[in-house]
Write an enzyme that holds these catalytic residues in place. Structure first.
Site, PDB file in Angstrom:
ATOM      1  N   TYR A 185       0.820  -1.212   0.000  1.00 56.70           N
ATOM      2  CA  TYR A 185       0.000   0.000   0.000  1.00 56.70           C
ATOM      3  C   TYR A 185       0.854   1.262   0.000  1.00 56.70           C
ATOM      4  O   TYR A 185       0.411   2.313  -0.464  1.00 56.70           O
ATOM      5  CB  TYR A 185      -0.907   0.040   1.241  1.00 56.70           C
TER       6      TYR A 185
ATOM      7  N   LYS B 247       2.987 -15.195   1.854  1.00 62.55           N
ATOM      8  CA  LYS B 247       3.329 -16.043   0.706  1.00 62.55           C
ATOM      9  C   LYS B 247       4.842 -16.254   0.709  1.00 62.55           C
ATOM     10  O   LYS B 247       5.566 -15.776  -0.168  1.00 62.55           O
ATOM     11  CB  LYS B 247       2.864 -15.369  -0.600  1.00 62.55           C
TER      12      LYS B 247
ATOM     13  N   ASP C 265      -3.023 -17.881   0.296  1.00 62.40           N
ATOM     14  CA  ASP C 265      -4.041 -18.466  -0.596  1.00 62.40           C
ATOM     15  C   ASP C 265      -4.693 -19.680   0.061  1.00 62.40           C
ATOM     16  O   ASP C 265      -5.914 -19.840   0.044  1.00 62.40           O
ATOM     17  CB  ASP C 265      -3.444 -18.808  -1.972  1.00 62.40           C
TER      18      ASP C 265
ATOM     19  N   ASP D 188      -6.437  -7.048   3.663  1.00 64.12           N
ATOM     20  CA  ASP D 188      -7.564  -6.391   3.002  1.00 64.12           C
ATOM     21  C   ASP D 188      -8.487  -7.456   2.399  1.00 64.12           C
ATOM     22  O   ASP D 188      -9.701  -7.442   2.592  1.00 64.12           O
ATOM     23  CB  ASP D 188      -7.021  -5.445   1.923  1.00 64.12           C
TER      24      ASP D 188
ATOM     25  N   ASP E   7     -12.240  -9.069   4.083  1.00 63.39           N
ATOM     26  CA  ASP E   7     -13.509  -9.011   3.349  1.00 63.39           C
ATOM     27  C   ASP E   7     -14.117 -10.409   3.251  1.00 63.39           C
ATOM     28  O   ASP E   7     -15.328 -10.596   3.406  1.00 63.39           O
ATOM     29  CB  ASP E   7     -13.301  -8.453   1.930  1.00 63.39           C
TER      30      ASP E   7
HETATM   31  C1  IPM Z   1     -10.501  -1.234   3.719  1.00 59.46           C
HETATM   32  C2  IPM Z   1     -10.736  -0.563   2.399  1.00 59.46           C
HETATM   33  C3  IPM Z   1      -9.603   0.408   2.135  1.00 59.46           C
HETATM   34  C4  IPM Z   1      -8.331  -0.402   1.964  1.00 59.46           C
HETATM   35  C5  IPM Z   1      -9.830   1.375   0.980  1.00 59.46           C
HETATM   36  C6  IPM Z   1     -11.108   2.155   1.118  1.00 59.46           C
HETATM   37  C7  IPM Z   1      -8.658   2.320   0.822  1.00 59.46           C
HETATM   38  O1  IPM Z   1     -10.875  -1.513   1.391  1.00 59.46           O
HETATM   39  O2  IPM Z   1     -10.408  -0.518   4.732  1.00 59.46           O
HETATM   40  O3  IPM Z   1     -10.419  -2.454   3.749  1.00 59.46           O
HETATM   41  O4  IPM Z   1      -8.046  -0.905   0.879  1.00 59.46           O
HETATM   42  O5  IPM Z   1      -7.608  -0.544   2.957  1.00 59.46           O
HETATM   43 MG    MG Z   2     -10.954  -3.527   2.110  1.00 55.19          MG
END
Ligand code: IPM
Ligand code: MG
Length: 368
Positions: free
Chosen positions: A142, A192, A225, A249, A253
């Site tokens: 990032y 990884k 993975d 990230d 999710d």
């Molecule tokens: C998260 C989001 C952020 C990230 C974005 C909005 C920059 O996806 O907080 O997970 O990628 O970290």
């Molecule tokens: Mg995210």
């Protein structure tokens, strides 16, 4: 002694709507528990760009550095898609994370009993699920340099750099081991190491910190993975997962969706301790700004309310009050109050954002 301070950044999309419900909770704690915060409010994301031409002003950044905790709603929206990368709403959030040095991002994925049917996985796979993903938040691909889009001969090349120093890995590893000691004493680290040097170093450093400082904690390593696969196969094998910025990230999710209700999940981003001993901190729901439903009173405020509960626990040393608030949210769900995201039956009228907030306040009243 002065009141603890809280900076509220509602942001874009559904951010302001869900934050309005948190305001009710904050008022409740003042009125009924005598717990008062010095609350200030400011802009972040697209709304800050609209007002000032940047997604976060220096003044707001300075304020965030001073307060005991920041609570953020959400940033972004289609209106800002064509903006230059440097002023996109997300840059405001990334600047907060980076400049406050919030290296440890706690993302709990908890399946509420009342909502187990909402998962895309079978109920027995997710019922009772309670895992904590700890994502490194201020380094890795990032932020690594070099980065950019350059020209090479007659074509363009996009470049990002995955880079981790030993100390960056060590501090997030410590945060994971500390968390594990308060839970089931188990950490799985994901990288990884089979293809990336940064992954090899990650694995080595996590193991070293473990052996030297946390030998009592059970530690395992997994390729990220395979970790994704195991998370969908049998997520309850995990307790604390520690991983880097980009894998975190993705995996967070994925874990969020296991619970079936993105609208329920809070997060905390913590940095080094301040003078008062509490960590620098920013709290935010895991969900985004949901521009498709913004302004319609459809959003679920629970993730933002539960983010405030995390603030009570980690920034204000009010663990019992945090538990009270979490229990109130659970009671509301158990009572069948549902915003649209928590309903799959036809013909049932969903609760509005403010009805959901009011129900949580009523459950808090009932807890006294
Ligand atoms: C998260 C989001 C952020 C990230 C974005 C909005 C920059 O996806 O907080 O997970 O990628 O970290
Ligand atoms: Mg995210």
């Amino acid at each position: 002694m002065s009141n603890p301070s809280l900076l509220i950044l509602p942001g874009d999309g559904i951010g302001p709507e869900v934050m309005a419900e948190v305001r009710k909770i904050i008022t409740w704690f003042g009125d009924k528990r005598g717990i008062t915060f010095d609350v200030s409010e400011d802009l972040v994301g697209g709304c800050a760009y609209d007002a000032h031409g940047v997604p976060l002003t220096d003044e707001t950044m300075a304020k965030a550095q001073e307060v005991d905790a920041v609570l953020l709603g959400a940033v972004g929206g289609p209106k800002y898609d064509s903006l230059d990368f440097s002023v996109k709403p997300e840059r405001g959030l990334l600047r907060l994370r980076k400049e406050m040095d919030l290296f440890s991002n706690l993302r709990p994925a908890q399946c509420f009993d009342a909502l187990a049917d909402f998962s895309s996985l079978k109920k027995n796979v997710v019922a009772g699920l309670d895992i904590m993903i700890i994502r490194e938040l201020t380094s890795g691909v990032y932020f690594g340099e070099p980065r950019g889009i350059i020209r090479e001969g007659n074509e363009r090349v996009g470049i990002n750099t995955q880079r981790y120093t030993e100390s960056e890995i060590a501090r997030v590893a410590r945060s994971a081991f500390e968390m594990a000691r308060k839970r089931s004493n188990k950490v799985c680290s994901m990288e990884k190491a089979n293809v990336m040097e940064s992954g090899i170093l990650w694995r080595e450093v996590v193991q070293e910190i473990h052996d030297a400082e946390y030998p009592d904690v059970e530690l395992s390593h997994m390729y990220a993975d395979a970790g994704a696969m195991q998370l969908t196969r049998w997520p309850k094998q995990f307790d604390v997962i520690v991983t880097d910025n980009l894998f975190g990230d993705l995996l967070s999710d994925l874990a969020a969706m296991l619970t079936g209700s993105l609208g329920m999940l809070p997060s905390a981003s913590l940095g080094a301790p301040m003078a008062n001993g509490r960590p620098k901190a920013l709290y935010e729901p895991v969900h985004g700004s949901a521009p498709d439903i913004a302004g319609q009173e459809k959003a679920n405020p629970c993730a933002c309310i539960l983010s405030f509960a995390m603030a009570l626990r980690y920034s204000f040393d009010l663990g019992d009050e945090a538990t009270r608030l979490e229990a109130a949210v659970e009671k509301v769900l158990a009572d069948g109050v549902r915003t649209a995201d928590l309903l799959n039956e036809e013909g049932v009228t969903p609760a509005t954002t403010s009805q959901m907030g009011d129900a949580v306040v009523a459950a808090l009243d009932a807890s006294l």
